[in-house]
Scaffold this motif. Structure first.
Motif, mmCIF file in Angstrom:
data_model
loop_
_atom_site.group_PDB
_atom_site.id
_atom_site.type_symbol
_atom_site.label_atom_id
_atom_site.label_comp_id
_atom_site.label_asym_id
_atom_site.label_seq_id
_atom_site.Cartn_x
_atom_site.Cartn_y
_atom_site.Cartn_z
ATOM 1 N N ILE A 117 -2.271 8.516 -17.211
ATOM 2 C CA ILE A 117 -1.506 7.359 -16.408
ATOM 3 C C ILE A 117 -1.018 6.095 -17.507
ATOM 4 O O ILE A 117 -0.242 5.323 -17.292
ATOM 5 C CB ILE A 117 -2.643 6.624 -15.724
ATOM 6 N N HIS A 118 -1.383 6.381 -18.918
ATOM 7 C CA HIS A 118 -0.948 5.461 -19.968
ATOM 8 C C HIS A 118 0.438 5.838 -20.795
ATOM 9 O O HIS A 118 1.395 4.989 -20.801
ATOM 10 C CB HIS A 118 -2.014 5.297 -20.893
ATOM 11 N N CYS A 119 0.502 7.119 -20.607
ATOM 12 C CA CYS A 119 1.862 7.649 -21.605
ATOM 13 C C CYS A 119 2.472 8.622 -20.908
ATOM 14 O O CYS A 119 3.640 9.140 -21.581
ATOM 15 C CB CYS A 119 1.294 8.089 -22.963
ATOM 16 N N GLY A 120 2.029 9.208 -19.650
ATOM 17 C CA GLY A 120 2.646 10.324 -19.250
ATOM 18 C C GLY A 120 2.548 11.705 -19.551
ATOM 19 O O GLY A 120 3.068 12.573 -19.202
ATOM 20 N N LYS B 115 0.831 -1.169 -0.030
ATOM 21 C CA LYS B 115 -0.129 0.093 -0.135
ATOM 22 C C LYS B 115 0.792 1.179 -0.107
ATOM 23 O O LYS B 115 0.606 2.214 -0.835
ATOM 24 C CB LYS B 115 -0.915 -0.070 1.272
ATOM 25 N N ASN B 116 1.945 1.281 0.833
ATOM 26 C CA ASN B 116 2.577 2.622 1.011
ATOM 27 C C ASN B 116 3.657 2.692 -0.121
ATOM 28 O O ASN B 116 4.248 4.046 -0.124
ATOM 29 C CB ASN B 116 3.264 2.597 2.331
ATOM 30 N N LEU B 117 3.781 1.524 -0.923
ATOM 31 C CA LEU B 117 4.838 2.180 -1.797
ATOM 32 C C LEU B 117 4.445 2.596 -3.190
ATOM 33 O O LEU B 117 4.892 2.939 -3.970
ATOM 34 C CB LEU B 117 5.443 0.659 -2.095
ATOM 35 N N LEU B 118 3.119 2.163 -3.517
ATOM 36 C CA LEU B 118 2.456 2.397 -4.939
ATOM 37 C C LEU B 118 2.394 3.473 -5.534
ATOM 38 O O LEU B 118 2.740 4.115 -6.886
ATOM 39 C CB LEU B 118 0.907 1.726 -5.013
ATOM 40 N N ASP B 119 2.177 4.707 -4.714
ATOM 41 C CA ASP B 119 2.304 6.259 -5.315
ATOM 42 C C ASP B 119 3.503 6.607 -6.114
ATOM 43 O O ASP B 119 3.741 7.445 -6.931
ATOM 44 C CB ASP B 119 2.079 7.247 -4.303
ATOM 45 N N LEU C 37 -1.101 9.332 -8.711
ATOM 46 C CA LEU C 37 0.148 9.893 -9.383
ATOM 47 C C LEU C 37 0.474 11.155 -8.736
ATOM 48 O O LEU C 37 -0.304 11.915 -8.070
ATOM 49 C CB LEU C 37 -0.147 10.378 -10.736
ATOM 50 N N GLU C 38 1.977 11.323 -8.602
ATOM 51 C CA GLU C 38 2.405 12.283 -7.971
ATOM 52 C C GLU C 38 2.047 13.818 -8.546
ATOM 53 O O GLU C 38 1.824 14.742 -8.100
ATOM 54 C CB GLU C 38 3.938 12.499 -7.957
#
Ligand SMILES: [Zn+2]
Ligand SMILES: [Zn+2]
Length: 263
Positions: free
Chosen positions: A192-195, A143-147, A186-187
């Motif tokens: 989400i797909h290509c940035g 959980k805490n790593l995903l962002d 996302l930060e």
């Protein structure tokens, strides 16, 4: 929300989801996911970085038995095939099922099913569904790593293609994975797909979707995300939200966005 799935299918899914949640609780403390934050590569889904030992074969076999019992009650016509499948599910086969589900190998299941007189979809379905409670635990443990992940288009936990996010009243998105129940942000706002981070490239598809939902498309990469406007969107409901909004996948694909999904 409007739905394209039949009530019968929905009921079956609901019963499977309820049992998967029970299995997740049952598994807690029986298997442990050890993730060491400094060793995690942020450019690869977590599931590709850990050893398969986090899914012990004997627990996976129990998960398969328990979910097959649910399926049998709803679909007695499948009972014989399910018994055959469970009879064959020894530790070695379980390991193959786990591995091949993680790599989405339809070829393996087609081959295995034809050798054992089971429908290929059923072998693949049970293999994948039995893995879900373990994936829920993995998402919990990470959980805490995903962002902080820098992955494009894939769930940072289980590698499922991204297609769903909850939108809060401030317009902030939390991506939700219907496969493993991971939730992440996302930060900085981007596709989400290509940035892509030029906000004018991310637009809402001009179709009637109702007040609670919207399809956001990226004009740079032609992918989409289904947005649900729900103030409290627990990740445990991701698979339900995904099912309820299946019609939006068809709408987005008919408009030329995303990859054709097979249902
Ligand atoms: Zn996932
Ligand atoms: Zn994009």
């Amino acid at each position: 929300m409007k739905s394209v799935v039949t009530n019968e299918y929905k009921e079956l899914q609901e019963s499977m989801i309820d049992r998967q949640q029970e299995l997740k609780t049952w598994l807690k403390g029986k298997t442990n996911v050890h993730l060491s934050s400094p060793l995690i590569d942020r450019k690869k889904p977590i599931v590709k970085q850990i050893s398969l030992a986090w899914v012990p074969a004997e627990l996976y076999i129990e998960s398969a038995g328990s979910l097959s019992a649910v399926l049998k009650r709803k679909r007695p016509d499948l009972a014989k095939q399910l018994d055959t499948l469970l009879d064959q599910l020894d530790a070695d086969t379980a390991l193959s099922f786990i591995e091949e589900s993680l790599t989405y190998s339809q070829r393996f299941f087609r081959q295995w099913a034809s050798e054992h007189n089971v429908s290929p979809w059923l072998a693949e379905f049970i293999a994948e569904q039995s893995l879900r409670p373990f994936l829920y635990l993995l998402a919990d443990g990470s959980k805490n790593l995903l962002d902080s992940f820098e992955l494009q288009g894939l769930c940072p936990c289980c590698a499922e293609p991204v297609r769903l996010a909850a939108l809060d009243s401030d317009g902030e998105k939390t991506f939700l994975c219907p496969r493993c129940e991971a939730a992440w942000k996302l930060e900085a706002p981007a596709c989400i797909h290509c940035g892509e981070n030029r906000s004018e490239q991310l637009v809402s598809l001009d179709v009637e979707t109702g007040d609670e939902t919207e399809i956001e498309v990226c004009q740079t990469c032609s992918q989409y995300v289904k947005l649900i406007r729900i103030s409290e969107a627990p990740a445990e409901n991701a698979v339900r939200y995904d099912l309820e909004t299946l019609h939006l996948d068809y709408t987005a694909q008919d408009a030329g966005y995303g990859e054709k999904l097979e249902f």
